[in-house]
Design a protein around this motif. Structure first.
Motif, PDB file in Angstrom:
ATOM      1  N   ASN A 267     -44.970 -12.230 -21.403  1.00  0.00           N
ATOM      2  CA  ASN A 267     -44.457 -12.758 -20.140  1.00  0.00           C
ATOM      3  C   ASN A 267     -43.457 -11.787 -19.521  1.00  0.00           C
ATOM      4  OD1 ASN A 267     -43.476 -14.348 -18.027  1.00  0.00           O
ATOM      5  ND2 ASN A 267     -43.237 -16.170 -19.264  1.00  0.00           N
ATOM      6  N   ALA A 268     -42.552 -11.267 -20.338  1.00  0.00           N
ATOM      7  CA  ALA A 268     -41.557 -10.311 -19.847  1.00  0.00           C
ATOM      8  C   ALA A 268     -42.224  -9.049 -19.308  1.00  0.00           C
ATOM      9  CB  ALA A 268     -40.573  -9.960 -20.970  1.00  0.00           C
ATOM     10  N   LYS A 269     -43.231  -8.566 -20.021  1.00  0.00           N
ATOM     11  CA  LYS A 269     -43.940  -7.359 -19.587  1.00  0.00           C
ATOM     12  C   LYS A 269     -44.653  -7.601 -18.263  1.00  0.00           C
ATOM     13  CE  LYS A 269     -44.531  -3.127 -21.013  1.00  0.00           C
ATOM     14  NZ  LYS A 269     -43.381  -2.264 -21.340  1.00  0.00           N
ATOM     15  N   MET A 270     -45.196  -8.789 -18.096  1.00  0.00           N
ATOM     16  CA  MET A 270     -45.873  -9.153 -16.855  1.00  0.00           C
ATOM     17  C   MET A 270     -44.904  -9.108 -15.670  1.00  0.00           C
ATOM     18  SD  MET A 270     -47.996 -12.669 -16.077  1.00  0.00           S
ATOM     19  CE  MET A 270     -46.617 -13.713 -16.600  1.00  0.00           C
ATOM     20  N   ILE A 271     -43.689  -9.619 -15.877  1.00  0.00           N
ATOM     21  CA  ILE A 271     -42.662  -9.590 -14.836  1.00  0.00           C
ATOM     22  C   ILE A 271     -42.323  -8.143 -14.469  1.00  0.00           C
ATOM     23  CG2 ILE A 271     -40.263 -10.158 -14.296  1.00  0.00           C
ATOM     24  CD1 ILE A 271     -40.583 -12.527 -16.300  1.00  0.00           C
ATOM     25  N   GLU A 272     -42.128  -7.326 -15.487  1.00  0.00           N
ATOM     26  CA  GLU A 272     -41.790  -5.921 -15.249  1.00  0.00           C
ATOM     27  C   GLU A 272     -42.884  -5.224 -14.450  1.00  0.00           C
ATOM     28  OE1 GLU A 272     -40.718  -3.795 -18.843  1.00  0.00           O
ATOM     29  OE2 GLU A 272     -40.002  -5.677 -19.728  1.00  0.00           O
ATOM     30  N   GLU A 273     -44.143  -5.498 -14.808  1.00  0.00           N
ATOM     31  CA  GLU A 273     -45.253  -4.849 -14.106  1.00  0.00           C
ATOM     32  C   GLU A 273     -45.289  -5.256 -12.643  1.00  0.00           C
ATOM     33  OE1 GLU A 273     -50.124  -4.711 -14.203  1.00  0.00           O
ATOM     34  OE2 GLU A 273     -49.022  -4.776 -16.089  1.00  0.00           O
ATOM     35  N   ALA A 274     -45.101  -6.551 -12.374  1.00  0.00           N
ATOM     36  CA  ALA A 274     -45.112  -7.022 -10.988  1.00  0.00           C
ATOM     37  C   ALA A 274     -44.009  -6.353 -10.178  1.00  0.00           C
ATOM     38  CB  ALA A 274     -44.959  -8.539 -10.951  1.00  0.00           C
ATOM     39  N   CYS A 275     -42.835  -6.237 -10.771  1.00  0.00           N
ATOM     40  CA  CYS A 275     -41.701  -5.638 -10.059  1.00  0.00           C
ATOM     41  C   CYS A 275     -41.913  -4.148  -9.825  1.00  0.00           C
ATOM     42  CB  CYS A 275     -40.405  -5.888 -10.823  1.00  0.00           C
ATOM     43  SG  CYS A 275     -39.889  -7.623 -10.809  1.00  0.00           S
ATOM     44  N   GLN A 276     -42.513  -3.458 -10.771  1.00  0.00           N
ATOM     45  CA  GLN A 276     -42.770  -2.033 -10.597  1.00  0.00           C
ATOM     46  C   GLN A 276     -43.810  -1.786  -9.508  1.00  0.00           C
ATOM     47  OE1 GLN A 276     -40.958   0.450 -11.825  1.00  0.00           O
ATOM     48  NE2 GLN A 276     -39.712  -1.169 -12.750  1.00  0.00           N
ATOM     49  N   ILE A 277     -44.821  -2.641  -9.442  1.00  0.00           N
ATOM     50  CA  ILE A 277     -45.821  -2.526  -8.374  1.00  0.00           C
ATOM     51  C   ILE A 277     -45.161  -2.744  -7.021  1.00  0.00           C
ATOM     52  CG2 ILE A 277     -47.868  -3.622  -7.362  1.00  0.00           C
ATOM     53  CD1 ILE A 277     -48.796  -4.228 -10.237  1.00  0.00           C
ATOM     54  N   LEU A 278     -44.305  -3.746  -6.958  1.00  0.00           N
ATOM     55  CA  LEU A 278     -43.582  -4.064  -5.725  1.00  0.00           C
ATOM     56  C   LEU A 278     -42.734  -2.875  -5.270  1.00  0.00           C
ATOM     57  CD1 LEU A 278     -41.688  -7.376  -5.047  1.00  0.00           C
ATOM     58  CD2 LEU A 278     -40.519  -5.221  -4.806  1.00  0.00           C
ATOM     59  N   LEU A 279     -41.989  -2.288  -6.196  1.00  0.00           N
ATOM     60  CA  LEU A 279     -41.130  -1.149  -5.859  1.00  0.00           C
ATOM     61  C   LEU A 279     -41.949   0.054  -5.393  1.00  0.00           C
ATOM     62  CD1 LEU A 279     -38.543  -1.372  -8.776  1.00  0.00           C
ATOM     63  CD2 LEU A 279     -38.107  -1.819  -6.354  1.00  0.00           C
ATOM     64  N   LYS A 280     -43.083   0.249  -6.027  1.00  0.00           N
ATOM     65  CA  LYS A 280     -43.944   1.365  -5.633  1.00  0.00           C
ATOM     66  C   LYS A 280     -44.448   1.168  -4.211  1.00  0.00           C
ATOM     67  CE  LYS A 280     -47.931   4.085  -7.167  1.00  0.00           C
ATOM     68  NZ  LYS A 280     -48.989   4.228  -8.207  1.00  0.00           N
ATOM     69  N   LYS A 281     -44.813  -0.063  -3.866  1.00  0.00           N
ATOM     70  CA  LYS A 281     -45.277  -0.354  -2.503  1.00  0.00           C
ATOM     71  C   LYS A 281     -44.186  -0.063  -1.475  1.00  0.00           C
ATOM     72  CE  LYS A 281     -48.626  -4.060  -3.441  1.00  0.00           C
ATOM     73  NZ  LYS A 281     -48.930  -5.503  -3.171  1.00  0.00           N
ATOM     74  N   ALA A 282     -42.936  -0.361  -1.850  1.00  0.00           N
ATOM     75  CA  ALA A 282     -41.813  -0.179  -0.931  1.00  0.00           C
ATOM     76  C   ALA A 282     -41.229   1.222  -0.982  1.00  0.00           C
ATOM     77  CB  ALA A 282     -40.726  -1.201  -1.240  1.00  0.00           C
ATOM     78  N   ASN A 283     -41.774   2.063  -1.877  1.00  0.00           N
ATOM     79  CA  ASN A 283     -41.264   3.425  -2.069  1.00  0.00           C
ATOM     80  C   ASN A 283     -39.784   3.407  -2.454  1.00  0.00           C
ATOM     81  OD1 ASN A 283     -41.559   6.236  -2.199  1.00  0.00           O
ATOM     82  ND2 ASN A 283     -40.916   6.507  -0.060  1.00  0.00           N
ATOM     83  N   LEU A 284     -39.445   2.507  -3.374  1.00  0.00           N
ATOM     84  CA  LEU A 284     -38.079   2.380  -3.871  1.00  0.00           C
ATOM     85  C   LEU A 284     -38.089   2.483  -5.384  1.00  0.00           C
ATOM     86  CD1 LEU A 284     -36.940  -0.720  -1.742  1.00  0.00           C
ATOM     87  CD2 LEU A 284     -36.374   1.674  -1.301  1.00  0.00           C
ATOM     88  N   ASN A 285     -36.889   2.549  -5.981  1.00  0.00           N
ATOM     89  CA  ASN A 285     -36.785   2.486  -7.433  1.00  0.00           C
ATOM     90  C   ASN A 285     -35.738   1.435  -7.813  1.00  0.00           C
ATOM     91  OD1 ASN A 285     -34.107   3.722  -7.546  1.00  0.00           O
ATOM     92  ND2 ASN A 285     -35.153   5.658  -7.073  1.00  0.00           N
ATOM     93  N   ASN A 286     -35.561   1.238  -9.093  1.00  0.00           N
ATOM     94  CA  ASN A 286     -34.652   0.190  -9.582  1.00  0.00           C
ATOM     95  C   ASN A 286     -33.243   0.324  -9.027  1.00  0.00           C
ATOM     96  OD1 ASN A 286     -36.966   0.058 -11.147  1.00  0.00           O
ATOM     97  ND2 ASN A 286     -35.873  -0.658 -12.961  1.00  0.00           N
ATOM     98  N   LEU A 287     -32.780   1.547  -8.838  1.00  0.00           N
ATOM     99  CA  LEU A 287     -31.406   1.768  -8.387  1.00  0.00           C
ATOM    100  C   LEU A 287     -31.185   1.305  -6.948  1.00  0.00           C
ATOM    101  CD1 LEU A 287     -30.744   5.305  -9.931  1.00  0.00           C
ATOM    102  CD2 LEU A 287     -30.043   3.063 -10.818  1.00  0.00           C
ATOM    103  N   ASP A 288     -32.270   1.081  -6.212  1.00  0.00           N
ATOM    104  CA  ASP A 288     -32.153   0.629  -4.822  1.00  0.00           C
ATOM    105  C   ASP A 288     -31.987  -0.884  -4.718  1.00  0.00           C
ATOM    106  OD1 ASP A 288     -32.571   3.200  -3.563  1.00  0.00           O
ATOM    107  OD2 ASP A 288     -34.660   3.038  -4.211  1.00  0.00           O
ATOM    108  N   ILE A 289     -32.192  -1.576  -5.817  1.00  0.00           N
ATOM    109  CA  ILE A 289     -32.197  -3.042  -5.794  1.00  0.00           C
ATOM    110  C   ILE A 289     -30.794  -3.582  -6.070  1.00  0.00           C
ATOM    111  CG2 ILE A 289     -33.217  -5.126  -6.778  1.00  0.00           C
ATOM    112  CD1 ILE A 289     -35.108  -3.245  -5.171  1.00  0.00           C
ATOM    113  N   ASP A 290     -30.321  -4.453  -5.189  1.00  0.00           N
ATOM    114  CA  ASP A 290     -29.000  -5.050  -5.358  1.00  0.00           C
ATOM    115  C   ASP A 290     -29.035  -6.267  -6.270  1.00  0.00           C
ATOM    116  OD1 ASP A 290     -27.536  -3.316  -3.527  1.00  0.00           O
ATOM    117  OD2 ASP A 290     -28.732  -4.261  -1.963  1.00  0.00           O
TER     118      ASP A 290
END
Length: 331
Positions: free
Chosen positions: A49-72
């Motif tokens: 379940n945790a891995k699934m969440i991480e994958e969804a968030c990484q796909i989202l960030l890639k679409k937005a051309n952002l990385n983790n450090l951009d997220i508040d």
């Protein structure tokens, strides 16, 4: 409580991922990723379940051309004890984290808080969403999977899926959230954990009614009012409640439900789908795509949640429920 967002925060990007059985979903083609292993190639269901969440968030960030450090902010929840899968995923995402539990209403409650933070100027980018994993949820709330217990026709199938959005400042090119209704807890005395639709329908009715009243709107102001997850039975109960107040058949046809539609007419899934990841994956893939494609101009997304626990059920308590709504438009 109805909230009007003056700044109209936008959904900058979104992502939905799902498990292997969710290939049977009518929304399958809208999902960004489907894994062949229910556990996401991890040792336990909870780790999956945790891995699934991480994958969804990484796909989202890639679409937005952002990385983790951009997220508040990272705002999310699931259905496992203390939301541990989300907690472990938050460790990897490494943004300021607010864990949320509204049961299956978390998909919308998380977005509402993200919009409030954006409106206040406290957040430039916030990730919001929810997830569920079939095996871990069923084991916790009902019976061990390997027990093979037979379910009644009113039961719904917990999906393995995650849906997340990136909320940011208003952008007319993206769907925007103009208003929200934070629902109250409604309890009509239902005690059967295999009949979630009947327990949650009154909460959905209460929230939708209040939203329409405060916004001075009618059902016809929306292309679709989509609940989740009432399932087939709960959706019919909701429609009957509105029919009793004078809603026409044309208006009733505007109501849809993510859980009722998720697996189509496959009777092996009984009354339909459920789980925090059900509405999240449908709202943040299919619905948003309809808005972007111009098929919808205004939608009301109403996520419902049964706020029970295994302990309260064993103690003979009733099932308190809630529903939260967001009004999403495409300018």
């Amino acid at each position: 409580m109805v909230i009007i967002f003056q700044s109209k925060p936008s959904i900058i990007a979104s992502a939905a991922v799902a498990g292997p059985l969710e290939r049977k979903s009518v929304f399958y083609s809208y999902f960004d990723s489907v894994v062949e292993d229910e556990r996401w190639h991890q040792t336990t269901n909870e780790q999956g379940n945790a891995k699934m969440i991480e994958e969804a968030c990484q796909i989202l960030l890639k679409k937005a051309n952002l990385n983790n450090l951009d997220i508040d902010f990272f705002l999310a929840g699931d259905l496992v004890n203390q939301m541990t899968p989300t907690n472990f995923a938050a460790k990897e995402i490494a943004a300021s984290f607010i864990g949320l539990f509204s049961a299956c209403a978390t998909s919308v409650s998380s977005v509402i808080i993200a919009c409030l933070l954006t409106e206040l100027g406290a957040s430039k980018y916030a990730i919001a969403g929810a997830s569920s994993q079939h095996n871990s949820t069923e084991r916790q709330f009902r019976y061990p999977i390997y027990y093979g217990a037979q379910k009644p026709a009113t039961a719904q199938w917990t999906v393995t899926a995650a849906g997340f959005t990136l909320i940011g400042k208003h952008n007319p090119k993206n769907p925007s959230i103009v208003a929200a209704t934070v629902g109250k807890v409604v309890d009509y005395g239902q005690t059967n954990p295999f009949h979630m639709g009947a327990a949650m329908a009154p909460a959905a009715y209460d929230t939708i009614t209040k939203h329409l009243e405060k916004r001075k709107q009618t059902i016809k102001d929306y292309d679709v009012i989509m609940t989740g997850d009432l399932g087939k039975i709960g959706l019919e109960i909701l429609k009957r409640m509105f029919a009793e107040t004078g809603a026409t058949q044309e208006e009733l046809n505007i109501f849809r439900d993510a859980g009722a539609e998720f697996y189509g007419e496959d009777k092996s899934f009984l009354a339909g789908a459920s789980g925090a990841g059900c509405s999240a994956s449908v709202y943040f893939s299919y619905i948003l795509q309809q808005l972007k494609d111009g098929r919808y101009k205004r939608v009301l997304l109403v996520a419902t949640g049964s706020l029970l626990s295994p302990l309260t059920f064993q103690q003979g308590e009733t099932i308190p429920c809630t529903a939260h709504a967001i009004e999403v438009t495409m300018e």
